[in-house]
Design an enzyme around this catalytic site. Sequence first.
Site, PDB file in Angstrom:
ATOM      1  N   GLY B  83       0.867  -1.173   0.000  1.00 20.31           N
ATOM      2  CA  GLY B  83       0.000   0.000   0.000  1.00 20.31           C
ATOM      3  C   GLY B  83       0.898   1.216   0.000  1.00 20.31           C
ATOM      4  O   GLY B  83       1.854   1.278  -0.772  1.00 20.31           O
ATOM      5  N   SER B 116       6.110  -5.358  -0.800  1.00 24.25           N
ATOM      6  CA  SER B 116       6.064  -3.959  -1.266  1.00 24.25           C
ATOM      7  C   SER B 116       6.309  -2.999  -0.093  1.00 24.25           C
ATOM      8  O   SER B 116       7.415  -2.965   0.432  1.00 24.25           O
ATOM      9  CB  SER B 116       4.745  -3.708  -1.986  1.00 24.25           C
ATOM     10  N   ALA B 117       5.314  -2.271   0.382  1.00 24.15           N
ATOM     11  CA  ALA B 117       5.522  -1.389   1.537  1.00 24.15           C
ATOM     12  C   ALA B 117       6.024  -2.173   2.750  1.00 24.15           C
ATOM     13  O   ALA B 117       6.847  -1.676   3.525  1.00 24.15           O
ATOM     14  CB  ALA B 117       4.224  -0.648   1.884  1.00 24.15           C
ATOM     15  N   HIS B 153       9.214  -3.244  -6.632  1.00 25.68           N
ATOM     16  CA  HIS B 153       8.642  -2.893  -7.957  1.00 25.68           C
ATOM     17  C   HIS B 153       9.723  -2.289  -8.859  1.00 25.68           C
ATOM     18  O   HIS B 153       9.427  -1.381  -9.647  1.00 25.68           O
ATOM     19  CB  HIS B 153       7.513  -1.856  -7.828  1.00 25.68           C
ATOM     20  N   GLU B 188       9.519  -6.930  -9.883  1.00 19.49           N
ATOM     21  CA  GLU B 188       8.287  -7.669  -9.579  1.00 19.49           C
ATOM     22  C   GLU B 188       8.476  -9.145  -9.930  1.00 19.49           C
ATOM     23  O   GLU B 188       9.084  -9.466 -10.948  1.00 19.49           O
ATOM     24  CB  GLU B 188       7.110  -7.063 -10.348  1.00 19.49           C
TER      25      GLU B 188
END
Lengths: 227, 227
Positions: B83, B116-117, B153, B188
């Site tokens: 997020g 991710s985050a 990413h 990714e």
Amino acid sequence: MMRLLLISSSNVYGYGFLDHAEPEILRVLGGRRSIAFVPFAQHDHDAYTLIVRERFARMDVEVTQVRDANDIENAQAIFIGGGNTFRLLKAMYDRSLIAPIQRRVCDEGVPYIGSSAGTNVACPTIMTTNDMPIVYPPSFAALGLVRFQINPHYLDVDADSTHKGETREERILQFLEDNATPVIGLREGTMIAVENHTTTLLGLQSARLFQRGAEPMELEAGSAIAL
Amino acid sequence: MMRLLLISSSNVYGYGFLDHAEPEILRVLGGRRSIAFVPFAQHDHDAYTLIVRERFARMDVEVTQVRDANDIENAQAIFIGGGNTFRLLKAMYDRSLIAPIQRRVCDEGVPYIGSSAGTNVACPTIMTTNDMPIVYPPSFAALGLVRFQINPHYLDVDADSTHKGETREERILQFLEDNATPVIGLREGTMIAVENHTTTLLGLQSARLFQRGAEPMELEAGSAIAL
């Protein structure tokens, strides 16, 4: 009476450095032949100033390099160039430039030109920058010369992309989940001028306006912006 | 002895949510059938938890929603989802989760999965996130479970692009102008596992390593990382 020119990016595909903005730069300067350049968004301040000095010389405008608040006090006009917005804002706090720039631009009508990071710091906060947070500024609050946020280098969704990172639109919608300030997505090649209390979108493309609780909409080039 | 799985992104082109990482998730969990989920990177914590609960149910793993430090104390394993990294880190400070997570993961060997985050906050700082700084955390310092930075990413330069915003590589090189910590650009579909004091790159592609004073280089999939 403020005079602002907030440019999405100094470089635009098919143009040289600041070429697309030259007529508007000359217009906002209104005959002034000297500008104080704030180089702190890039690592090498002297090298950056040389590039900007050469470019403004071709417009017959002399460039002085800003090092501290005295240079702001003496400025006929101010240009804050692009680079990394976090680095720029931290340096502006470290060198106590925020209040002097606000006073000279808001109270004394000194023309302000910003590009990319220099456009981000003209907004209430830097919370809609695209840049990597490579240093920690003492606050995200910025100059607040306008009441809305700008996202420079605004990029439309690429429907063919296989990348799964957030699109620019998704990032701005995240901002609006946590903040109520409207955001203008300013595409490369476009800019916002503020003069005579009127805010105008300039350039060859529309801009994209994001407001909490409303669908994103396009602002047409040449139109006045009332936010 | 730490057990970490740091995933570039939960969504990968051609795969469903977390599908590409399922074998590695089960491996790092080592038979544990319950995981505490930290949902603060997204605005709607309950909705996010439902999605994650449904996905882990298909792996026969029960998901509990983290609200405060007590939920960390009781966790058999921890998953921090993606997020907005600024929103996530601020919530982790506001809810006093940093020290409890560090203690349970570093001292007690509780498996940590980040995506991710959730991968950004496993690093020394969040200074190599791609996210928009939509809220101001009290610091950029994060969990520091690894000694290097990760850029999730990670995106290669698109030679055909007409966009003039900084490339990902340019942003990471800006980071290295102001910081000396190495950065791994994690594409990714790839992830980093830490187990038995060994750090390994997993997935189908190489990663890109950026170090101050050296040319960027590729780390091969399956190789051990010594940083």
